[in-house]
Design an enzyme around this catalytic site. Structure first.
Site, PDB file in Angstrom:
ATOM      1  CE  LYS A  22      -2.003   1.659   4.217  1.00 37.97           C
ATOM      2  NZ  LYS A  22      -1.583   3.212   4.237  1.00 37.97           N
ATOM      3  CG  ASN A  23       1.879   2.780   3.516  1.00 40.57           C
ATOM      4  OD1 ASN A  23       1.062   3.305   3.281  1.00 40.57           O
ATOM      5  ND2 ASN A  23       2.494   2.636   4.754  1.00 40.57           N
ATOM      6  NE  ARG A  93      -0.756  12.530   7.256  1.00 44.75           N
ATOM      7  CZ  ARG A  93      -0.864  13.923   7.700  1.00 44.75           C
ATOM      8  NH1 ARG A  93      -2.089  14.419   7.702  1.00 44.75           N
ATOM      9  NH2 ARG A  93       0.126  14.478   7.978  1.00 44.75           N
ATOM     10  CB  CYS A 117      -4.816   6.465  10.313  1.00 50.90           C
ATOM     11  SG  CYS A 117      -5.237   5.046   9.663  1.00 50.90           S
ATOM     12  NE  ARG A 122      -0.679  11.051  10.335  1.00 49.14           N
ATOM     13  CZ  ARG A 122      -1.174   9.760   9.537  1.00 49.14           C
ATOM     14  NH1 ARG A 122      -2.515   9.521   9.605  1.00 49.14           N
ATOM     15  NH2 ARG A 122      -0.319   9.271   8.606  1.00 49.14           N
ATOM     16  N   PRO A 123       1.510  16.798  11.639  1.00 45.92           N
ATOM     17  CG  PRO A 123       3.312  17.478  12.679  1.00 45.92           C
ATOM     18  CD  PRO A 123       2.467  16.572  12.575  1.00 45.92           C
ATOM     19  CG  ASP A 306       2.399   1.628   9.521  1.00 49.06           C
ATOM     20  OD1 ASP A 306       1.850   2.251  10.218  1.00 49.06           O
ATOM     21  OD2 ASP A 306       2.700   1.598   8.503  1.00 49.06           O
ATOM     22  NE  ARG A 398      -7.291   4.643   4.734  1.00 45.29           N
ATOM     23  CZ  ARG A 398      -6.408   4.967   5.304  1.00 45.29           C
ATOM     24  NH1 ARG A 398      -6.591   4.986   6.840  1.00 45.29           N
ATOM     25  NH2 ARG A 398      -5.042   5.409   5.288  1.00 45.29           N
TER      26      ARG A 398
HETATM   27  N1  EPU Z   1       6.250  14.485  11.450  1.00 52.21           N
HETATM   28  C1  EPU Z   1       6.290  15.677  11.581  1.00 52.21           C
HETATM   29  N2  EPU Z   1       6.494  16.711  10.303  1.00 52.21           N
HETATM   30  C2  EPU Z   1       6.256  16.256   9.282  1.00 52.21           C
HETATM   31  C3  EPU Z   1       5.969  14.778   9.019  1.00 52.21           C
HETATM   32  C4  EPU Z   1       5.855  13.949  10.159  1.00 52.21           C
HETATM   33  O1  EPU Z   1       6.479  16.231  12.973  1.00 52.21           O
HETATM   34  O2  EPU Z   1       6.203  17.123   8.473  1.00 52.21           O
HETATM   35  C5  EPU Z   1       5.789  13.465  12.410  1.00 52.21           C
HETATM   36  C6  EPU Z   1       4.415  12.657  12.376  1.00 52.21           C
HETATM   37  O3  EPU Z   1       3.724  13.577  13.236  1.00 52.21           O
HETATM   38  C7  EPU Z   1       5.287  11.403  13.144  1.00 52.21           C
HETATM   39  C8  EPU Z   1       6.441  11.157  12.505  1.00 52.21           C
HETATM   40  O4  EPU Z   1       6.874  12.363  12.226  1.00 52.21           O
HETATM   41  O5  EPU Z   1       5.204  11.776  14.456  1.00 52.21           O
HETATM   42  C9  EPU Z   1       6.585  10.035  11.454  1.00 52.21           C
HETATM   43  O6  EPU Z   1       5.612  10.561  10.594  1.00 52.21           O
HETATM   44  P1  EPU Z   1       5.814  10.110   8.842  1.00 52.21           P
HETATM   45  O7  EPU Z   1       5.876  11.356   8.294  1.00 52.21           O
HETATM   46  O8  EPU Z   1       6.979   9.012   8.729  1.00 52.21           O
HETATM   47  O9  EPU Z   1       4.569   9.382   8.569  1.00 52.21           O
HETATM   48  P2  EPU Z   1       3.703   9.611   7.384  1.00 52.21           P
HETATM   49  O10 EPU Z   1       4.742   9.604   6.035  1.00 52.21           O
HETATM   50  O11 EPU Z   1       2.637  10.455   7.454  1.00 52.21           O
HETATM   51  C10 EPU Z   1       3.947   6.888   6.788  1.00 52.21           C
HETATM   52  C11 EPU Z   1       2.767   5.773   6.495  1.00 52.21           C
HETATM   53  C12 EPU Z   1       1.944   5.460   7.842  1.00 52.21           C
HETATM   54  C13 EPU Z   1       3.279   4.870   8.861  1.00 52.21           C
HETATM   55  C14 EPU Z   1       4.338   6.090   8.947  1.00 52.21           C
HETATM   56  C15 EPU Z   1       5.631   5.921   9.980  1.00 52.21           C
HETATM   57  C16 EPU Z   1       2.130   6.274   4.145  1.00 52.21           C
HETATM   58  C17 EPU Z   1       1.091   6.670   3.028  1.00 52.21           C
HETATM   59  N3  EPU Z   1       1.651   6.204   5.524  1.00 52.21           N
HETATM   60  O12 EPU Z   1       3.094   7.820   7.050  1.00 52.21           O
HETATM   61  O13 EPU Z   1       1.418   4.325   7.638  1.00 52.21           O
HETATM   62  O14 EPU Z   1       2.599   4.788  10.013  1.00 52.21           O
HETATM   63  O15 EPU Z   1       4.778   6.399   7.636  1.00 52.21           O
HETATM   64  O16 EPU Z   1       5.861   4.473   9.472  1.00 52.21           O
HETATM   65  O17 EPU Z   1       3.232   5.708   3.904  1.00 52.21           O
HETATM   66  C18 EPU Z   1      -0.514   2.620   7.934  1.00 52.21           C
HETATM   67  O18 EPU Z   1      -0.021   2.236   6.748  1.00 52.21           O
HETATM   68  O19 EPU Z   1      -1.169   2.532   8.538  1.00 52.21           O
HETATM   69  C19 EPU Z   1       0.110   4.336   8.147  1.00 52.21           C
HETATM   70  C20 EPU Z   1      -0.223   4.698   9.015  1.00 52.21           C
END
Ligand code: EPU
Length: 428
Positions: A22-23, A93, A117, A122-123, A306, A398
């Site tokens: 998925k990701n 997201r 989610c 989630r900044p 995850d 999803r």
């Molecule tokens: N964060 C910030 N600022 C940013 C971006 C992130 O503070 O600009 C913080 C987040 O709040 C969090 C941490 O950094 O505390 C990590 O967030 P990350 O950006 O790595 O997460 P994401 O890219 O939004 C992806 C996956 C998530 C998975 C996370 C961590 C996708 C579409 N989503 O999210 O997957 O939990 O990486 O590995 O790739 C899932 O598949 O169930 C899922 C939630």
């Protein structure tokens, strides 16, 4: 409304095929916006996050041809629109990947702040930092949209303050056709980052170091047509590993890359689960009692956040007390209230949950609070005595292709039931 009904207590046995990741898919599909030519993508998972991403592409003007349910051809040559509508972005997201992709293609992107989610705040400050480092300016617009504009993107050094999957993906997408060299430091190392880089390189990009914490992107003028097959979903594989372990089952999981699952395999082995690794498959079985242990989630190659809800079901059935620490998200324990309905003994304090193992879980009416929290309810339901009804299954769909059929083929007693509207939530 639909729900899953599981009659628990059946040991899983047999074989299951893992779908595409998925990701990786939700990053690679937006990346096709940067390509001048047809992209043929294979091993695309048939899940609702992918259909939402394809709907966004269509709304931008993509020509999409389905070859079969897991293969699509995408032609973005006639793309003209650089705005992602709110009603699509709010579901997912990863809709923010269209910012990097549209910025790289048109020098302008307007995208609504994304949904997905709910794990607390989630900044996307690190994504915006990457865009501005490359010369773009960011302005908030009305109704939660943001506009990111650049006359010419120019390669630069980007140091990410936090290891972020999304910011690393967006930095790559914006940099791939910018002028000169971009160096992304403190980059995320997840397998889907490597997959995105491999896809873009197959189309003529020059990206090195994906999978390490320093990624170098040398901008190119043009990306050409390509055929690419998406990697298997390591979280889906880990989920079936947990389901086999929870039910005391014995299954073979095909289409996996065992290396991507090292941290999950190591933890489950510590808990007494037997895992045999082959080239692209795993055998997972358990006959003895689950042994308690402590787990802390970390960015890759650490234990994946995850997989945190899924492993919690195993900890809840282990032979003593276990500590589960979430270090990626601020609030990823919302699902434990649902597990408590099934008898699970757990105390949560901020980002730490302490489980006191019990002999057996009891079926109950529960709901999916989010994607992985929802699949944890499925695993708990499979292991529990009695019947578990799970509402709000749209969260689960999803990210899990054919979940009911795959589990039923492994011997689970699970079915999808349509609930008349006047009965919705009365059970909860
Ligand atoms: N964060 C910030 N600022 C940013 C971006 C992130 O503070 O600009 C913080 C987040 O709040 C969090 C941490 O950094 O505390 C990590 O967030 P990350 O950006 O790595 O997460 P994401 O890219 O939004 C992806 C996956 C998530 C998975 C996370 C961590 C996708 C579409 N989503 O999210 O997957 O939990 O990486 O590995 O790739 C899932 O598949 O169930 C899922 C939630």
């Amino acid at each position: 409304m639909e729900k899953f009904q599981i009659c628990g207590g059946k040991r899983l046995s047999g074989e299951v095929e893992i779908s595409g990741a998925k990701n990786a898919a939700v990053a690679i599909l937006p990346a096709t916006v940067l390509v001048d030519g047809v992209c043929r993508l294979e091993n695309i998972p048939n899940i609702s996050d992918v259909s939402t991403t394809l709907k966004i592409l269509k709304s931008l003007g993509s020509q999409i041809r389905y070859i079969n349910k897991n293969t699509v051809e995408i032609d973005n040559s006639s793309l003209r629109i650089h705005t992602v509508p709110h009603d699509l972005a709010r579901h997912m997201r990863a809709s923010y990947y269209f910012i990097g992709a549209l910025l790289g293609r048109f020098g302008i992107a307007r995208v609504s702040m994304p949904g997905g989610c709910n794990f607390g705040v989630r900044p996307i400050d690190q994504h915006l930092k990457a865009f501005t480092s490359l010369g773009a300016s960011v302005s908030p617009m009305e109704s939660g949209m943001i506009e990111v504009v650049a006359n010419r993107l120019v390669g630069n050094s980007i140091y990410l303050d936090i290891v972020s999957v999304g910011a690393t993906v967006n930095a790559i997408l914006a940099a791939v056709k910018s002028r000169g060299l971009t160096i992304i430091e403190n980059a995320a190392k997840e397998p889907h980052i490597v997959d995105l880089a491999n896809f873009l390189n197959s189309a003529g990009a020059d990206i090195r170091g994906a999978g390490t914490d320093v990624i170098k992107v040398c901008g190119v003028d043009l990306l050409h047509a390509t055929t690419y097959s998406i990697i298997p979903d390591q979280i889906e594989a880990g989920t079936y590993m947990a389901a086999a372990a929870a039910t005391g089952g014995d299954i073979i999981i095909h289409n996996v890359i065992p290396k991507h699952l090292e941290s999950v395999t190591a933890k489950m082995q510590e808990m007494g689960v037997v895992i045999e690794e082959y080239d692209d498959s795993l055998r997972v079985y358990r006959s003895g009692q689950l042994i308690h242990c402590n787990v802390k989630t970390m960015p890759h190659p650490g234990f994946p956040t995850d997989m945190q809800p899924q492993i919690s079901v195993l900890l809840s059935m282990a032979d003593g007390a276990s500590i589960l620490t979430e270090s990626v998200w601020d609030n990823r324990f919302r699902y434990v209230d649902e597990l408590r309905r099934m008898g699970v003994q757990v105390q949560v304090d901020g980002k730490v949950a302490v489980f006191q193992g019990i002999d057996f879980l009891t079926g109950a009416p529960v709901k999916a609070t989010d994607l992985r929290g929802g699949i944890a309810m499925v695993i708990a339901g499979l292991a529990a005595r009695g019947v578990t009804d799970i509402e709000e299954i749209h969260h689960i769909e999803r990210g899990y292709e054919d979940i009911v059929d795959k589990l039923a083929n492994l011997g689970a007693d699970i079915r999808r039931i349509v609930v008349p509207n006047n009965l919705v939530s009365h059970a909860l």
